[in-house]
Write a protein that holds these residues in place. Structure first.
Motif: not given
Length: 256
Positions: A121, A125, A135, A150, A197, A200
């Motif tokens: 990813c 974002l 997420m 990320v 993070i 999630a």
């Protein structure tokens, strides 16, 4: 496209030099980190070929090199033009990609739940409507023990860049969370990315700063005679907390 792996695509290859990140920087350090993640996951699972999802994968800068190493790679991107470019790049390298058009916040409905050993990813974002929703969808796609990579723009670097350029009002607005520049993507702090993070349901892992000095000094790396020295300095600074935290981009791993 065939599933043939070209002879030059062998373990140990140096990074996705076939592609660049959206800001133009060659992501060699990120590639090295992810190559280690994939190797560890393969050893843990006993599967040489892993399932990798590159959400917002663009033109395949990471997807194609991983496919060339024999992994099953799915590229998810909202842009049909980007997917077409990834398809062409894969054809040139004689590897197979699965291409899916869609958004990050619907990733689980596009590729399935518990479907991936690694989700990439990168530069996503900043642009999605809801980073938290994206997420959460990524977390549902990860298998137990799997990892998300990320990569996102750092607000601290943006503040410093504008202050050094004498754009003090823009720097203050960024620092106050007001955006600073209209129409530009959102930015994050390391603490903010880590919280995203963890919210999630994932465990935040290693963090690195990408382009610590190149992000602040426009002329950094212009002198080819010192380019190797700059790369060595960037690698040393990437995991050194005070410098990592002011890098142009932040790279954080999340583990399920």
């Amino acid at each position: 496209m065939t599933a043939e792996v070209p002879a030059r695509a062998v373990p140990g290859m140096r990074g996705p030099d076939v592609g660049r990140e959206r800001d133009g920087a060659r992501p060699t350090l990120v590639w090295d980190v992810l190559r280690d993640v994939v190797a560890a996951r393969a050893a843990q699972s006993g599967r040489a070929a892993l399932d990798i999802v590159d959400v917002g994968g663009g033109t395949g800068g990471f997807a194609v090199p991983f496919a060339a190493l024999g992994h099953h790679v799915t590229v998810v991107d909202p842009s049909p033009d980007a997917l077409a470019a990834a398809r062409r790049r894969a054809a040139e390298m004689r590897v197979t990609l699965t291409e899916v058009q869609g958004e990050a916040d619907g990733l689980d409905s596009l590729v399935g739940v518990d479907a991936a050993d690694l989700v990439i990813c990168h530069s996503v974002l900043e642009y999605v409507d809801s980073p938290a929703a994206a997420m959460a969808a990524i977390a549902r796609v990860l298998r137990p023990g799997a990892t998300v990579s990320v990569l996102a723009a750092n607000v601290v670097s943006a503040v410093l860049q504008r202050a050094l350029a004498g754009r003090y009002e823009q720097a203050r607005r960024l620092l106050d969370g007001e955006g600073g520049d209209a129409g530009l993507p959102r930015r994050f702090t390391l603490a903010g990315l880590t919280a995203l993070i963890e919210s999630a349901g994932l465990r935040a892992g290693d963090a690195h700063g990408i382009r610590v000095f190149a992000g602040l000094l426009p002329a950094a790396g212009a002198d080819q005679g010192t380019a190797a020295e700059l790369r060595a300095l960037e690698e040393a600074a990437a995991a050194y907390p005070p410098l990592r935290d002011i890098a142009a981009r932040l790279h954080v791993l999340g583990h399920r």
